[in-house]
Design a protein around this motif. Structure first.
Motif, mmCIF file in Angstrom:
data_model
loop_
_atom_site.group_PDB
_atom_site.id
_atom_site.type_symbol
_atom_site.label_atom_id
_atom_site.label_comp_id
_atom_site.label_asym_id
_atom_site.label_seq_id
_atom_site.Cartn_x
_atom_site.Cartn_y
_atom_site.Cartn_z
ATOM 1 N N VAL A 138 40.614 22.543 34.820
ATOM 2 C CA VAL A 138 41.391 22.949 35.999
ATOM 3 C C VAL A 138 40.869 24.318 36.438
ATOM 4 C CG1 VAL A 138 43.723 23.569 36.768
ATOM 5 C CG2 VAL A 138 43.417 21.735 35.103
ATOM 6 N N GLY A 139 40.758 24.540 37.753
ATOM 7 C CA GLY A 139 40.309 25.852 38.250
ATOM 8 C C GLY A 139 41.288 26.934 37.820
ATOM 9 N N LYS A 140 40.818 27.997 37.175
ATOM 10 C CA LYS A 140 41.716 29.057 36.686
ATOM 11 C C LYS A 140 41.238 30.410 37.184
ATOM 12 C CE LYS A 140 44.402 26.579 34.091
ATOM 13 N NZ LYS A 140 45.144 26.584 32.876
ATOM 14 N N LEU A 141 42.222 31.246 37.562
ATOM 15 C CA LEU A 141 41.909 32.598 38.000
ATOM 16 C C LEU A 141 41.413 33.418 36.802
ATOM 17 C CD1 LEU A 141 42.392 34.099 40.730
ATOM 18 C CD2 LEU A 141 44.413 35.087 39.650
ATOM 19 N N PRO A 142 40.262 34.118 36.934
ATOM 20 C CA PRO A 142 39.774 34.883 35.773
ATOM 21 C C PRO A 142 40.628 36.108 35.470
ATOM 22 C CG PRO A 142 38.286 35.135 37.656
ATOM 23 C CD PRO A 142 39.373 34.203 38.087
ATOM 24 N N MET A 143 40.775 36.443 34.189
ATOM 25 C CA MET A 143 41.427 37.686 33.774
ATOM 26 C C MET A 143 40.335 38.755 33.682
ATOM 27 S SD MET A 143 44.563 36.652 33.133
ATOM 28 C CE MET A 143 45.405 37.786 32.057
#
Ligand code: NAI
Length: 408
Positions: free
Chosen positions: A175-180
């Motif tokens: 799933v596309g995830k926002l980077p930390m």
């Protein structure tokens, strides 16, 4: 609200009692697990039971638990509960899947350093009286690439902690995830495997992840890289990993979870192809086992169950849709649990409107076989209206949590 009775078994963390008592519920904590007749007897008149992994809540147990509305599983798994039977009876089940996220992430980061410095082997040698001071095959982790597969709760925490060590973090998720921070998504899993000095797995156990990390994936890792698995034992092909460690393709591994794990501490033996291989850190599924995680579980499940009793909120339930409605001044809450079939809401609203009651707010959610409604009305529902709601076809349970006595 002290008329709700809560029974906490298996020495659930005291935070749970504290939280539930702060809502005014009548809480009885017990040290042991219960089973059979004793469990059935103790559950009579109880609205919530809190358990850990030992107490088995079977369909038979639920059958006799006439007042039960919720089960608090003060642990991660819910295998010890017959979820289908609980749902069919309108019993909401709560657990705390993310209370130990940080504990797992810290273990993983410590293992990255352990593998990079061969700490497991050095320590074992010292215990055997062998002093082996050497810099050979020992590296700093600063500047190295950590590949995180499964960038969920744990994967993201690992990414954050690794950057604090000066590592470069790549991640891959379905799933596309926002980077930390400066973590970067990898174009593909293969690209991540080709670039990473350490690969750490944080995927759930699903049909897709079963055996997802076998000989081909290991082969695609950089020569001399290390693999860490603190997700689920079925994800990695252990014989393929053992082979890659023995033939020198991988420099080390840290494994916390296994395809077959002993049930009992000490008395049950543990066997694995990984035993005896150099620079392999083996731990008995302790990634999430910390005092802090236990405390978090007590607080989180205690809070979720309390809010359910007090307001009908099902946030954190595993078998109900997640619904929440802030209580409003001068309104009376009604909750309605029903089988998830078409047309139920039409009859619920008909009963309410025929009684001349005005609805201020209403939310409906469904989850698999169950439908759940939170509704705020302008006056307390008379007993006759509650009976009419209970008589609506496919109704499982009706309750008036705010201010009223427990119904159903
Ligand atoms: P999560 O659900 O927050 O994250 C899992 C991530 O994996 C999600 O982002 C999901 O999209 C991704 N994913 C699913 N299938 C994938 C695939 N085929 N390839 C790549 N990514 C995929 O779960 P959380 O809380 O981060 O837990 C991860 C794992 O850690 C679970 O297997 C859990 O059982 C395990 N765990 C282990 C503990 C221990 O004591 N060792 C303690 C707690 C959790």
């Amino acid at each position: 609200m002290s008329n709700y009775r809560v029974l906490l078994l298996e020495s659930v963390h005291p935070n749970a009692k504290e939280k539930l008592s702060s809502y005014g519920f009548d809480v009885e904590p017990l040290a042991d697990a219960l089973s059979g007749k004793e469990l059935a007897e103790r559950l009579k008149g109880v609205h919530v039971v809190g358990i850990r992994s030992k107490t088995q809540i079977t369909a038979e147990v639920l059958e006799g638990a006439d007042s039960l509305m919720a089960i608090g599983a003060f642990c991660i798994g819910t295998n010890q509960i017959d979820l289908a039977a609980a749902t069919a009876r309108g019993v909401a089940v709560f657990n705390a899947p993310f209370s130990n996220t940080r504990s797992v992430a810290e273990l993983v980061l410590s293992e990255v350093v352990m593998l990079s410095r061969q700490l497991g082997d050095r320590s074992a040698q010292m215990h055997q009286g062998q002093w082996r001071k050497t810099a050979r095959s020992s590296y700093e982790v600063r500047g190295k690439v950590l590949g995180v597969i499964g960038y969920g709760h744990i994967g993201r925490q690992v990414g954050v902690l690794a950057e604090a060590f000066g590592m470069q973090v790549l991640y891959h998720d379905v799933v596309g995830k926002l980077p930390m921070g400066n973590n970067a998504p990898s174009v593909s899993m293969d690209a991540l495997l080709a670039e990473s000095d350490f690969v750490t797995l944080h995927v759930p156990e699903t049909v897709q992840t079963k055996g997802m990390f076998g000989a081909p994936e290991i082969k695609r890792m950089k020569k001399g890289a290390a693999l860490l698995n603190a997700s689920r034992g079925t994800v990695v092909d252990i014989p393929a990993l053992a082979e890659a460690l023995k033939n020198g393709h991988l420099s080390g591994a840290a494994v916390d979870v296994f395809p077959v794990e002993p049930k009992q501490n000490i008395s049950d033996e543990f066997h694995s192809e990984l035993q005896g291989i150099a620079n392999v850190v083996l731990t008995p599924h302790i990634g999430g086992s910390t005092i802090e995680a236990q405390e978090n579980i007590g607080t989180e499940v205690g809070e979720a169950v309390s809010r359910f009793l007090a307001t009908g909120s099902t946030m954190g339930a595993v078998n109900f849709p997640h619904l929440d409605l802030p209580p409003s001044e001068g309104k009376y809450r009604v909750t309605h649990v029903h089988e998830n079939v078409p047309g139920v809401m039409r009859h619920v609203n008909r009963v309410v409107s025929e009684a001349g009651v005005n609805v201020g707010a209403q939310v409906l959610g469904t989850h698999e076989t169950v439908g759940y409604v939170l509704m705020d009305v302008d006056r307390p529902l008379p007993p006759k209206v509650i009976q009419d709601l209970e008589a609506v076809d496919h109704t499982i349970r009706v309750r008036t949590p705010l201010g009223g006595p427990p119904v159903g």
